[in-house]
Structure formats: structure tokens, C-alpha cells
Design a protein around this motif. Structure first.
Motif, PDB file in Angstrom:
ATOM      1  N   ARG A 230       0.830  -1.213   0.000  1.00 50.80           N
ATOM      2  CA  ARG A 230       0.000   0.000   0.000  1.00 50.80           C
ATOM      3  C   ARG A 230       0.861   1.259   0.000  1.00 50.80           C
ATOM      4  O   ARG A 230       0.388   2.331  -0.356  1.00 50.80           O
ATOM      5  CB  ARG A 230      -0.954   0.005   1.184  1.00 50.80           C
ATOM      6  CG  ARG A 230      -0.285   0.000   2.547  1.00 50.80           C
ATOM      7  CD  ARG A 230      -1.302   0.195   3.647  1.00 50.80           C
ATOM      8  NE  ARG A 230      -0.750  -0.061   4.956  1.00 50.80           N
ATOM      9  CZ  ARG A 230      -1.302   0.353   6.094  1.00 50.80           C
ATOM     10  NH1 ARG A 230      -2.428   1.030   6.060  1.00 50.80           N
ATOM     11  NH2 ARG A 230      -0.749   0.078   7.249  1.00 50.80           N
TER      12      ARG A 230
ATOM     13  N   GLY B 233      -2.898   6.612  -5.535  1.00 58.25           N
ATOM     14  CA  GLY B 233      -3.169   5.705  -6.640  1.00 58.25           C
ATOM     15  C   GLY B 233      -2.047   4.708  -6.875  1.00 58.25           C
ATOM     16  O   GLY B 233      -1.200   4.462  -6.023  1.00 58.25           O
ATOM     17  N   PHE B 234      -2.056   4.136  -8.089  1.00 62.03           N
ATOM     18  CA  PHE B 234      -1.059   3.141  -8.465  1.00 62.03           C
ATOM     19  C   PHE B 234       0.238   3.826  -8.862  1.00 62.03           C
ATOM     20  O   PHE B 234       0.244   4.801  -9.598  1.00 62.03           O
ATOM     21  CB  PHE B 234      -1.573   2.298  -9.635  1.00 62.03           C
ATOM     22  CG  PHE B 234      -0.564   1.288 -10.137  1.00 62.03           C
ATOM     23  CD1 PHE B 234      -0.452   0.049  -9.536  1.00 62.03           C
ATOM     24  CD2 PHE B 234       0.262   1.595 -11.207  1.00 62.03           C
ATOM     25  CE1 PHE B 234       0.477  -0.883  -9.997  1.00 62.03           C
ATOM     26  CE2 PHE B 234       1.190   0.672 -11.677  1.00 62.03           C
ATOM     27  CZ  PHE B 234       1.296  -0.574 -11.065  1.00 62.03           C
TER      28      PHE B 234
ATOM     29  N   ASP C 208      -0.138   0.574  -4.138  1.00 68.69           N
ATOM     30  CA  ASP C 208      -1.508   1.017  -4.354  1.00 68.69           C
ATOM     31  C   ASP C 208      -2.329   0.565  -3.153  1.00 68.69           C
ATOM     32  O   ASP C 208      -2.339  -0.626  -2.819  1.00 68.69           O
ATOM     33  CB  ASP C 208      -2.106   0.437  -5.642  1.00 68.69           C
ATOM     34  CG  ASP C 208      -3.344   1.203  -6.109  1.00 68.69           C
ATOM     35  OD1 ASP C 208      -4.023   1.808  -5.250  1.00 68.69           O
ATOM     36  OD2 ASP C 208      -3.617   1.188  -7.322  1.00 68.69           O
TER      37      ASP C 208
ATOM     38  N   GLY D 234      -4.391  -2.256  -8.049  1.00 70.97           N
ATOM     39  CA  GLY D 234      -2.961  -2.470  -8.178  1.00 70.97           C
ATOM     40  C   GLY D 234      -2.636  -3.743  -8.935  1.00 70.97           C
ATOM     41  O   GLY D 234      -1.755  -3.756  -9.812  1.00 70.97           O
TER      42      GLY D 234
END
Length: 332
Positions: free
Chosen positions: A75, A83-84, A115, A121
Motif C-alpha cells: 500500500r 493511486g497506483f 496502491d 494495483g
């Protein structure tokens, strides 16, 4: 502090019940977990931290990278981006998180991404790298939106989840019964001299299910320390300041003391964001030793060549070849 935690016991029961209802909804398929066409390995814990997830992810990388095209997804705790994001060597820890940056530093050939939305992700990784055949999910045991192919649950030798209770009275994120979702339970940070008798005692305490395998691991410390420009023998490094911003520095302290090192210890909380005053204090220290995770946050902020970290690895104590064979047999 312990007395206050006991006073909060009713909130622990309430929180635990909420988590139990959530897990029931996922188990009953009322809330949906998404499956994927390639194996997904989830590494996590029941407690709030300090079980050695990062070294375990790196052990899986070392174990599988030669035969498989793999990626890791975290994460990116406390990062400033959203975001990613695929982690690159030029990123700093504030952009991607300290642990993902550590993964990329140690394994530059492996795809590392962050993500908070694990489904998104994974989808991005599969879209960008269609030849991927394995994804490692870091700290995702409670993220039920993804259905992993294999779940690895970590618990520390000195603080087994069977001796703990749910937050805020204890440190568990959910009731102990959540352990049944794991196929592998690994007791981490064990003494390297852990006896068979002690292993049996722990097995009797954890009581793994018939489908679960119980492994024991320990931390292997390097004989060398590393800075941005140098590599030195730990044996020659003395009279330093140890700086830790991890959940449980006790094993590191014990290791350094066993080597008769002379040092001062400045302890911060896990994932600590070093303030200006923190950096001013550390800048005055002639020699600083830290963990690699902390080094990821400090290396661009401290103007010194005397900032070093001590590399570590996780090693399986019982059945060292079991992990590789089990993963290959179960996933591929």
C-alpha cells in the motif's frame, strides 16, 4: 498504559465483533473477494506490526525470482502520492513508502508497486506486465477484497498471537480465529538455537489445523554495514548511535549487545517521519547505525557519510528447503 488498555476492553469486544461480521460476510460470499489468473501470495499478520513482513517478502523474492517473473504490491504506508505507482530507484521514501523502496533497492530486477486499492494495483500490474506469473501482496492478511492463492501468517516468537487480544486492549487486528485463513504459519524472530522441544511447545500452543504448515524462522544479520558510498565490517564499527523507527527493535539490540558493541540508542515509533529537530540531533552524531527501512527515510535527509544500515535476512530453521518445494507444488 496497561491499565488504560484494560479499561478499553469493551471497545475491543465491539471492534472484534465488527471484524468477525466482516469476515463472515466474505466467507459466506456476500461480500466478494476477487480471484486472478495467476497465483497471489498474501503475507501478513494478526497483530499491528513488528512480525518481520519485509524480510519475509524478501525471502520469497530470493526463493522464487530465478524461476518466475514476479512483482510485489504494497500500500505504500505514509506515502505522499496517491493511486497506483510503480517504484523506481530514483523515488524517495515519502513518494512510495520505505519498505517498497527497500524492496526495489535490494531487488532492482523485480517489479515493485504501491496502491492502497489492491484490486486496482493487481489489475495495473497484469496490464503492464502480461508475462507476470506471481504477485506478492505485502501486509494484506485483512484485505479480503482479493482472494489469495496462498496466505502466509507471521507471528513473533516473543509475542505469539495466541497470547494476545484484539485492539485496543491488545494488539490484534482481528480475533485469533482469523488465523484459520492461512495455509502457512511462520513463527518469526526465533533464536537460531531454537530446540525441537521448544518447537513442539509452540506447536501445541498454536494448534495448527490439518491443512496448515508451521515453520520457524530467525533473523540472520550481516557481518557488514552499508552507507551510501561505503561497506564496512560490523566488527570494526564501535561507539555509534543506533537509530530505530521500527515496531520491535529488541532483536537488533540483543544482537548488537551480544557482539559487545558500545552504542547509544535513539528509538522512534514505527515508520517515524523524522522532523527537523530529529535530523538536527542526528546530524551531530559522528556515527549512526540504523535499519535498512530507516535508512530509506534518512539517506536523503542526513548530510553525512557516516550513516550506515545493517542488512538482515530471514532464514527458515526447520525444513529450510520446504518453503521452495511447497510453493512450487501448491502454486505452479
Amino acid at each position: 498504559m496497561k491499565f488504560l488498555r484494560y479499561l478499553l476492553f469493551p471497545f475491543s469486544v465491539l471492534y472484534g465483533c465488527i471484524m468477525s461480521v466482516r469476515n463472515f460476510l466474505y466467507n459466506a460470499n456476500i461480500l466478494k473477494s476477487k480471484s486472478y489468473p495467476i497465483p497471489i501470495i498474501c503475507v501478513g499478520n494478526l497483530s499491528t506490526g513488528g512480525t518481520g513482513k519485509s524480510p519475509m517478502i524478501e525471502l520469497l523474492m530470493r526463493t522464487l525470482k530465478d524461476k518466475h517473473q514476479l512483482a510485489t504490491l504494497s500500500r505504500g504506508y505514509k506515502r505522499t502520492t496517491d493511486g497506483f505507482l510503480e517504484v523506481q530507484p530514483h523515488h524517495n521514501s515519502s513518494e512510495v513508502g520505505d519498505e517498497p523502496l527497500q524492496f526495489k533497492t535490494n531487488f532492482p530486477e523485480i517489479t515493485v508497486a504501491v496502491d492502497a486499492n489492491r484490486q486496482r494495483g493487481i489489475s495495473e500490474l497484469l496490464k503492464n506486465y502480461p508475462k507476470l506469473d506471481l504477485i506478492l501482496l505485502d501486509d494484506a492478511f485483512q484485505h479480503r477484497k482479493v482472494k489469495p492463492s496462498l496466505s502466509i501468517l507471521l507471528t513473533t516468537y516473543s509475542d505469539l498471537y495466541t497470547n494476545d487480544f484484539i485492539l485496543p486492549t491488545g494488539n490484534l487486528r482481528e480475533f485469533q480465529t482469523g488465523a484459520k485463513r492461512a495455509q502457512l504459519i511462520i513463527v518469526t524472530k526465533c533464536p537460531t538455537t531454537l530446540s525441537k522441544v521448544e518447537q513442539i511447545r509452540i506447536r501445541q500452543q498454536i494448534k495448527p489445523k490439518s491443512y496448515q504448515h508451521l515453520l520457524f524462522s530467525s533473523i540472520l544479520y550481516s557481518d557488514f554495514i552499508i552507507s551510501k558510498t561505503e561497506r564496512e565490517k560490523l566488527a570494526d564499527f564501535n561507539d555509534f548511535t543506533l537509530v530505530t523507527g521500527i515496531a520491535n527493535p529488541k532483536p537488533l539490540l540483543s544482537h548488537l549487545k551480544s557482539l559487545n558493541k558500545n552504542f547509544d540508542h535513539i528509538q522512534f515509533s514505527d515508520h517515524h517521519e523524522f522532523s527537523k529537530s530529529d535530523l538536527e540531533l542526528l546530524q551531530k552524531k559522528p556515527k549512526v547505525l540504523t535499519t535498512q527501512k530507516d535508512f530509506m527515510r534518512l539517506k536523503s535527509k542526513l548530510k553525512t557519510n557516516q550513516l550506515f544500515y545493517l542488512p538482515i535476512e530471514t532464514q527458515i530453521l526447520n525444513h529450510p528447503e520446504f518453503l521452495r518445494k511447497y510453493l512450487e507444488d501448491e502454486l505452479f
